[in-house]
Design a protein around this motif. Structure first.
Motif, mmCIF file in Angstrom:
data_model
loop_
_atom_site.group_PDB
_atom_site.id
_atom_site.type_symbol
_atom_site.label_atom_id
_atom_site.label_comp_id
_atom_site.label_asym_id
_atom_site.label_seq_id
_atom_site.Cartn_x
_atom_site.Cartn_y
_atom_site.Cartn_z
ATOM 1 N N PRO A 193 0.823 -1.222 0.000
ATOM 2 C CA PRO A 193 0.000 0.000 0.000
ATOM 3 C C PRO A 193 0.856 1.270 0.000
ATOM 4 O O PRO A 193 0.534 2.243 -0.685
ATOM 5 C CB PRO A 193 -0.820 -0.100 1.287
ATOM 6 N N GLU A 194 1.940 1.244 0.734
ATOM 7 C CA GLU A 194 2.822 2.401 0.786
ATOM 8 C C GLU A 194 3.494 2.625 -0.566
ATOM 9 O O GLU A 194 3.610 3.755 -1.029
ATOM 10 C CB GLU A 194 3.877 2.215 1.881
ATOM 11 N N GLN B 36 2.259 1.806 -3.431
ATOM 12 C CA GLN B 36 1.222 2.329 -4.321
ATOM 13 C C GLN B 36 1.067 3.833 -4.137
ATOM 14 O O GLN B 36 0.984 4.581 -5.112
ATOM 15 C CB GLN B 36 -0.120 1.645 -4.052
ATOM 16 N N LEU B 37 1.011 4.279 -2.881
ATOM 17 C CA LEU B 37 0.877 5.708 -2.624
ATOM 18 C C LEU B 37 2.033 6.494 -3.233
ATOM 19 O O LEU B 37 1.823 7.508 -3.902
ATOM 20 C CB LEU B 37 0.832 5.987 -1.119
ATOM 21 N N THR C 57 -6.011 3.241 -0.988
ATOM 22 C CA THR C 57 -4.977 4.244 -1.230
ATOM 23 C C THR C 57 -5.423 5.291 -2.247
ATOM 24 O O THR C 57 -5.042 6.453 -2.142
ATOM 25 C CB THR C 57 -3.657 3.589 -1.695
ATOM 26 N N VAL D 43 0.856 3.100 5.943
ATOM 27 C CA VAL D 43 -0.575 2.852 6.004
ATOM 28 C C VAL D 43 -0.786 1.877 7.153
ATOM 29 O O VAL D 43 -0.259 0.763 7.121
ATOM 30 C CB VAL D 43 -1.111 2.268 4.681
ATOM 31 N N TYR E 132 -3.247 6.995 6.813
ATOM 32 C CA TYR E 132 -2.335 7.139 5.680
ATOM 33 C C TYR E 132 -1.470 8.352 5.976
ATOM 34 O O TYR E 132 -1.986 9.453 6.190
ATOM 35 C CB TYR E 132 -3.109 7.398 4.385
#
Length: 168
Positions: free
Chosen positions: A32-33, A35-36, A121, A150, A159
């Motif tokens: 997830p991180e 992706q951000l 995200t 996240v 987030y």
């Protein structure tokens, strides 16, 4: 393996267009991180219209930094546990203090935060891009390094992205 997972995750996101060179930058960040940060770099590479400040110029790609991610995690854990959205930690810490405590030594440090009920995200990034202040700072060209966290906590999913200028 992580690179392949990141590229697959990006392929599933309709507006994620990140060259393989950028994906390699985030191989140490959780998905997830990553992706951000990949999406943020995509926005920075194209420029964006921010509410209140108009068209922001193209900005250079952010380099992933584990100390920045650690600083982001400190605040994300607090926010996920408390359910509050703040730049002040439960212990009174500020973004600059948290960043320094993890080894970030830069002239300019900023933090962007978001809290939601679930893991999304794209929702976080969309909210930031719709906020005049967040959109401006996350596309600021002087920032060259970043880390994200996240955290799914009992009171929400937090987030947090910590950005800084070139380390001193």
């Amino acid at each position: 393996m992580v690179k392949r997972a990141l590229l697959l995750a990006c392929a599933l996101l309709s507006s994620c267009t990140v060259p393989a060179v950028q994906a390699q930058t985030y191989t140490q960040a959780p998905i997830p991180e990553a992706q951000l940060l990949a999406r943020l770099n995509g926005v920075r590479a194209q420029g964006v219209n921010c509410p209140g400040s108009g068209r922001r110029p193209v900005a250079g790609a952010l380099s992933y930094s584990a100390p920045h991610a650690q600083a982001a995690r400190l605040q994300a854990v607090d926010m996920g546990a408390s359910g509050g959205v703040s730049h002040t930690g439960q212990n009174g810490s500020t973004p600059r203090i948290r960043a320094a405590s993890t080894g970030v030594n830069a002239t300019s440090v900023t933090e962007i935060v978001y809290l939601a009920a679930g893991l999304d995200t794209e929702q976080a990034l969309s909210w930031w891009l719709g906020s005049a202040t967040h959109c401006y700072w996350m596309t600021e060209g002087r920032y060259t390094h970043a880390g994200a966290s996240v955290v799914r906590g009992p009171r929400g999913t937090a987030y947090v992205i910590v950005l800084s200028s070139q380390p001193r």
